[in-house]
Design an enzyme around this catalytic site. Structure first.
Site, PDB file in Angstrom:
ATOM      1  N   GLY A 144       2.237 -14.609  10.078  1.00  0.00           N
ATOM      2  CA  GLY A 144       2.697 -13.828   8.920  1.00  0.00           C
ATOM      3  C   GLY A 144       1.760 -12.685   8.576  1.00  0.00           C
TER       4      GLY A 144
ATOM      5  N   GLU B 161       2.617  -6.725  10.163  1.00  0.00           N
ATOM      6  CA  GLU B 161       3.650  -6.140   9.313  1.00  0.00           C
ATOM      7  C   GLU B 161       5.029  -6.507   9.869  1.00  0.00           C
ATOM      8  OE1 GLU B 161       3.647  -4.468   6.462  1.00  0.00           O
ATOM      9  OE2 GLU B 161       1.486  -4.528   6.266  1.00  0.00           O
TER      10      GLU B 161
ATOM     11  N   ASP C 162      -0.756   1.242   9.281  1.00  0.00           N
ATOM     12  CA  ASP C 162      -1.227   0.390   8.185  1.00  0.00           C
ATOM     13  C   ASP C 162      -2.626   0.838   7.736  1.00  0.00           C
ATOM     14  OD1 ASP C 162      -1.267  -2.352   6.633  1.00  0.00           O
ATOM     15  OD2 ASP C 162      -3.099  -2.338   7.838  1.00  0.00           O
TER      16      ASP C 162
ATOM     17  N   ILE D 270     -10.051  -9.652  -1.654  1.00  0.00           N
ATOM     18  CA  ILE D 270     -11.426  -9.171  -1.866  1.00  0.00           C
ATOM     19  C   ILE D 270     -11.367  -8.019  -2.871  1.00  0.00           C
ATOM     20  CG2 ILE D 270     -13.460  -8.161  -0.737  1.00  0.00           C
ATOM     21  CD1 ILE D 270     -12.834 -10.925   0.373  1.00  0.00           C
TER      22      ILE D 270
ATOM     23  N   LYS E  29      -3.944   2.457   4.180  1.00  0.00           N
ATOM     24  CA  LYS E  29      -5.087   1.957   3.405  1.00  0.00           C
ATOM     25  C   LYS E  29      -6.100   3.083   3.166  1.00  0.00           C
ATOM     26  CE  LYS E  29      -4.474  -2.794   4.843  1.00  0.00           C
ATOM     27  NZ  LYS E  29      -4.619  -3.762   5.912  1.00  0.00           N
TER      28      LYS E  29
ATOM     29  N   VAL F 127      -5.776  -3.487  -0.061  1.00  0.00           N
ATOM     30  CA  VAL F 127      -6.812  -3.385   0.976  1.00  0.00           C
ATOM     31  C   VAL F 127      -7.638  -4.667   0.967  1.00  0.00           C
ATOM     32  CG1 VAL F 127      -8.852  -2.129   1.797  1.00  0.00           C
ATOM     33  CG2 VAL F 127      -6.957  -0.870   0.773  1.00  0.00           C
TER      34      VAL F 127
ATOM     35  N   LYS G  49       0.823  -1.224   0.000  1.00  0.00           N
ATOM     36  CA  LYS G  49       0.000   0.000   0.000  1.00  0.00           C
ATOM     37  C   LYS G  49       0.849   1.263   0.000  1.00  0.00           C
ATOM     38  CE  LYS G  49      -0.478  -2.356   3.326  1.00  0.00           C
ATOM     39  NZ  LYS G  49      -0.721  -3.369   4.280  1.00  0.00           N
TER      40      LYS G  49
END
Ligand SMILES: NC(=O)c1ccc[n+]([C@@H]2O[C@H](COP(=O)([O-])OP(=O)(O)OC[C@H]3O[C@@H](n4cnc5c(N)ncnc54)[C@H](OP(=O)(O)O)[C@@H]3O)[C@@H](O)[C@H]2O)c1
Length: 308
Positions: free
Chosen positions: A173, A176, A187, A123, A191, A119, A92
Site C-alpha cells: 500500500g 501511489e 511524487d 514525522i 513533495k 512529506v 501533496k
C-alpha cells in the site's frame, strides 16, 4: 458523520455513521450503507454544512494524488473551508499545486489547514520547521523522500528486478495508485513543491520541478555505482536562488561514507539547511500506512489543541 469514496459510494448521517462497519463494507468490495446516500464528496460537504456549523468541524481528505492540478482535492478543500470546516489532508497535490490560494482561503475563512502527512508521513517536518524554527531562514532542503523508489534502488543493488520491487510496494500500500508517479519522480517533485512553497515561500508546482526518475536504471547501474564507492539515490533538492526558489529531483551517486547512502529500503531522510542552525537532518526509519494514518490522527490532535 460523512464518508465519501470514489467507487464505494458516499454516505451522510448527521447523527453519526458506524465507521468500523463502513470500513468492513468497503474492504469487502461493497458500497457504503447507512444514512443518506449522496452523489459525491462535494455533496457531502454541502449536506454537512447545511446540518449546522457543529457538523462541519473538520474534513479529512485522502483522494489519490494528481500532480498536474491537485484535483479533485484542491476544489474539495476550498469547498470545505468555505463551508466553515477545518481541513486535514495527506495529499501533496493541493499543497504543491494550489498552496497560495488554499492558504488565503483558510485565512479568510478563519479555519485551519493541516497537512503533516504530505512529506515523510507522521514525522513532523512542517510542524518542526513551521513552529519550531522561528527567526531563521531555510536556505535549502535536500532529501530522499520517496519510499517506493528508495526500495526499488536497494532491490536493484541486490540484483532483484524493478518490477518485483514495485509489486512489493504496491502490495504494502506504499506505492501511489499510479506507480509511475513514484518511478518517474512525480511524487518527489510534488513533495519538493510542497516543501518549497510552505517552508521557503516559493511559487513552485510539481511541473516546475526539474525532474528525472529511476525508470531507466538497471541492476548494472546500481552495481557500477557501488564499484565506484557510491550508492544510487533519488535526491530531491529545493534551493533559494537569485531567480527565486527552485527545485529538482534526479538520481545521484551518493558516496558510501555519507548519511544519505545509509538511508536504505523504506527509510527516508530530509536535510533542512538554515542560516542560524546550519544543517538539521531528520531520518525516518520506515514509512508504512500506519505512519500515514498517524499523521492524520496527529493533525486532528494538533487541530483540537489549537481550537479547544
Ligand atoms: N499510501 C501512503 O503511504 C501515503 C503516504 C502519504 C500520503 N499519501 C497520500 O494519501 C492519499 C491517499 O493515498 P492512498 O494510498 O490511500 O490512495 P488509495 O488507496 O488510492 O485511496 C484513495 C481513496 O480516495 C477515494 N477517492 C477516489 N476518488 C475520489 C473522489 N473523487 N471523491 C472521494 N473519494 C475519492 C478512493 O475511493 P475508492 O477506493 O472507492 O475509489 C479511496 O478511498 C494520496 O493523495 C497519497 O498521495 C499516501
Amino acid at each position: 458523520v460523512g464518508i465519501a469514496t470514489g467507487r464505494h459510494g458516499c454516505a451522510f448521517d448527521a447523527d453519526g455513521l458506524d465507521a468500523t462497519a463502513a470500513a468492513a463494507c468497503v474492504e469487502g468490495g461493497g458500497a457504503l450503507h447507512g444514512g443518506a446516500r449522496l452523489p459525491g464528496a462535494a455533496d457531502l460537504i454541502a449536506a454537512a454544512a447545511s446540518a449546522g456549523p457543529a457538523r462541519t468541524a473538520v474534513v479529512i481528505e485522502t483522494t489519490p494524488l494528481s500532480v498536474l492540478d491537485g484535483q479533485p482535492a484542491a476544489s474539495l478543500l476550498r469547498a470545505a473551508l468555505s463551508a466553515g470546516a477545518h481541513v486535514i489532508t495527506a495529499n501533496k497535490g493541493p499543497i504543491a499545486c494550489a498552496w497560495p490560494e488554499l492558504r488565503a482561503a483558510a485565512r479568510s475563512a478563519g479555519r485551519h489547514l493541516l497537512f503533516e502527512g504530505v512529506v515523510m508521513d507522521g514525522i513532523p517536518v512542517f510542524s518542526l520547521a513551521g513552529d519550531g524554527l522561528p527567526a531563521l531562514t531555510i536556505t535549502a532542503i535536500r532529501g530522499i523522500v520517496n519510499t517506493t523508489t528508495n526500495y526499488l534502488l536497494a532491490a536493484l543493488e541486490e540484483g532483484r528486478e524493478a518490477t518485483t520491487a514495485l509489486a512489493d510496494m504496491r502490495a504494502r500500500g506504499i506505492a501511489e495508485a499510479d506507480p509511475s508517479l513514484d518511478v518517474d519522480g512525480w511524487d518527489a517533485a510534488a513533495k519538493a513543491a510542497a516543501l518549497g512553497n510552505v517552508l521557503m515561500d516559493g511559487r513552485l508546482t510539481p511541473a516546475a520541478v526539474a525532474r528525472s526518475g529511476v525508470a531507466r536504471l538497471t541492476c548494472a547501474d546500481a552495481r557500477a555505482a557501488l564499484e565506484a564507492g557510491c550508492r544510487l539515490k533519488l535526491i530531491m533538492r529545493v534551493e533559494r536562488t537569485a531567480q527565486g526558489v527552485t527545485a529538482s529531483v534526479a538520481p545521484e551517486r551518493v558516496p558510501l561514507d555519507t548519511l544519505f547512502a545509509r538511508v536504505n529500503g523504506t527509510m527516508n531522510a530530509l536535510t533542512i539547511s538554515t542560516d542560524a542552525l546550519d544543517d538539521i537532518t531528520i531520518v525516518q526509519h520506515g514509512g508504512t500506512l500506519r505512519e500515514t494514518a498517524y499523521a492524520l490522527v496527529a493533525d486532528l490532535v494538533r487541530l483540537w489543541r489549537r481550537i479547544a
